[in-house]
Write an enzyme that holds these catalytic residues in place. Structure first.
Site, PDB file in Angstrom:
ATOM      1  N   TYR A 175       0.850  -1.189   0.000  1.00  0.00           N
ATOM      2  CA  TYR A 175       0.000   0.000   0.000  1.00  0.00           C
ATOM      3  C   TYR A 175       0.894   1.250   0.000  1.00  0.00           C
ATOM      4  CZ  TYR A 175      -3.488  -3.522   1.145  1.00  0.00           C
ATOM      5  OH  TYR A 175      -4.288  -4.635   1.122  1.00  0.00           O
ATOM      6  N   ARG A 350      -5.651 -16.132  10.551  1.00  0.00           N
ATOM      7  CA  ARG A 350      -6.415 -17.297  10.106  1.00  0.00           C
ATOM      8  C   ARG A 350      -6.816 -18.221  11.257  1.00  0.00           C
ATOM      9  NH1 ARG A 350      -1.965 -18.909   5.775  1.00  0.00           N
ATOM     10  NH2 ARG A 350      -0.771 -17.819   7.403  1.00  0.00           N
TER      11      ARG A 350
END
Length: 407
Positions: A175, A350
């Site tokens: 980003y 996760r």
């Protein structure tokens, strides 16, 4: 080291967390048309109820141009009541809420921007544009640099109004601020570029300083950085050491250590490959095509616990400030190793998507290892109508993702 050490309080700037577990920012896909949904509220409430000390709302763009996708939170006035519903739910469960504040720069798939080409540290060919169709990017001017720093400040202030206890400035994964840090992206020859990582860190450090000055007295301010970009010509752990030192000097309350890049090395973010079948669930045609293209140059990587440990240890040895390890911690043994290595917090993604109650289970002894298989199909579920989920469990409630959070 005993697992009980993970359940001692952690001080991050002005914020005291109830334990050392932080839910990482994992894109939820729960802000359709930019409106945070009741599914987003429930998602983070479950993380808090499951024992995490703090849960991080992923990718809150600091401006419309800062979004990577249309279905993404923008930190504007319209989002505040919906985000307040999220933070209220998290606080009722006794946890803290963090907003990840971000600008995508050249990594954007938003159909319309206020500029002809997306902004980045340097102009010219845009690698992410091979996917998005925007093959060129524009180098930010001094006015652009000042304006976007202002947008980060305004985003942090709005996060505070929405009830967040912390902000995480995203400086990784490709980003905008990561583009400044990356030798593959930053080719500037003015004070915002340079051959060394310390030189390239000047603008991200400036953004951090501005945010700290604005909210650092009442909110925890952390930065997410990459300990390796994971591809030839990208930043290394030695670069991360220089970045960490620069951010420590500026006064960051915490660094979250991650790795990889969305375009050049997504497998390095997850420590394993995306399964071929995972692309079948992606509704967005552009993203589905891009994911399939990435697999053409993706190396074969088998998941192993603590896959970023070697790189992260170099940063740990270089700075005194609080650091949170992110990268495959999924067992009691793994958590114990992270703390024994001197890291102050354990950031999990996760494993908590698979079982939000895992932190409580580790503490009461009903589980010693996560059932997450690192299949990575949860990663692409954000592009589906019901949002991110573990595919080993029942599907998300689609209706919740269609209702505004504050409705």
């Amino acid at each position: 080291m005993s697992i009980e050490a993970a359940y001692t309080p952690l001080q991050i700037g002005p914020l005291k967390l109830r334990n050392r577990f932080i839910k990482s920012a994992t894109n939820e896909g729960m802000a359709k048309h930019g409106v945070p949904s009741k599914a987003l509220v429930e998602h983070h409430r479950r993380m808090a109820a499951g024992g995490a000390a703090m849960t991080t709302v992923a990718y809150c763009a600091v401006s419309p141009d800062g979004r990577t996708f249309e279905d993404q939170v923008t930190l504007d006035d319209a989002s505040l009541p919906h985000l307040r519903a999220v933070t209220d739910a998290v606080h009722r469960e006794g946890a803290a809420a963090c907003a990840q504040i971000t600008h995508g720069g050249a990594f954007t798939f938003v159909p319309r921007l206020s500029t002809r080409y997306p902004l980045s540290c340097s102009g010219g060919f845009n690698p992410p544009g091979v996917i998005s169709g925007r093959l060129f990017k524009t180098a930010m001017t001094e006015d652009d640099l000042a304006r976007i720093a202002d947008e980060f400040v305004a985003g942090a202030q709005r996060a505070a109004k929405a009830g967040f206890d912390a902000v995480e400035i995203h400086m990784g994964h490709g980003y905008l601020l990561s583009q400044f840090l990356s030798p593959a992206y930053n080719k500037r020859r003015d004070p915002w570029g340079g051959r060394s990582a310390a030189e390239r860190a000047r603008y991200p450090a400036r953004v951090l300083r501005r945010v700290l000055d604005a909210v650092g007295g009442t909110m925890a301010v952390s930065c997410k950085i990459g300990v390796t970009e994971g591809f030839k010509g990208g930043a290394t752990a030695e670069d991360a050491v220089q970045v960490a030192r620069a951010l420590e000097r500026e006064g960051a309350h915490l660094l979250v250590l991650s790795g990889g890049m969305n375009v050049e090395a997504p497998w390095a973010i997850f420590g394993s490959n995306m399964p071929p079948a995972a692309t079948d669930v992606i509704d967005n045609k552009v993203i589905r095509t891009a994911t399939r293209l990435m697999k053409l140059w993706e190396p074969k990587i088998a998941f192993h616990e603590l896959y970023l440990r070697e790189h992260s240890l170099k940063v740990r040895a270089a700075v005194q400030m609080p650091l949170a390890y992110l990268g495959g911690a999924k067992s009691v043994t793994g958590v114990q190793q992270v703390l024994a290595d001197g890291f102050d917090g354990v950031v999990m993604g996760r494993a908590l998507l698979h079982e939000p109650n895992l932190v409580n289970q580790f503490r009461d002894g009903t589980a010693t290892v996560s059932g997450c298989t690192a299949c990575n199909q949860c990663v692409v579920m954000m592009y589906t109508a019901a949002g991110t989920q573990c595919v080993l469990h029942a599907p998300n409630d689609l209706q919740l993702n269609q209702l505004p959070a504050s409705a």
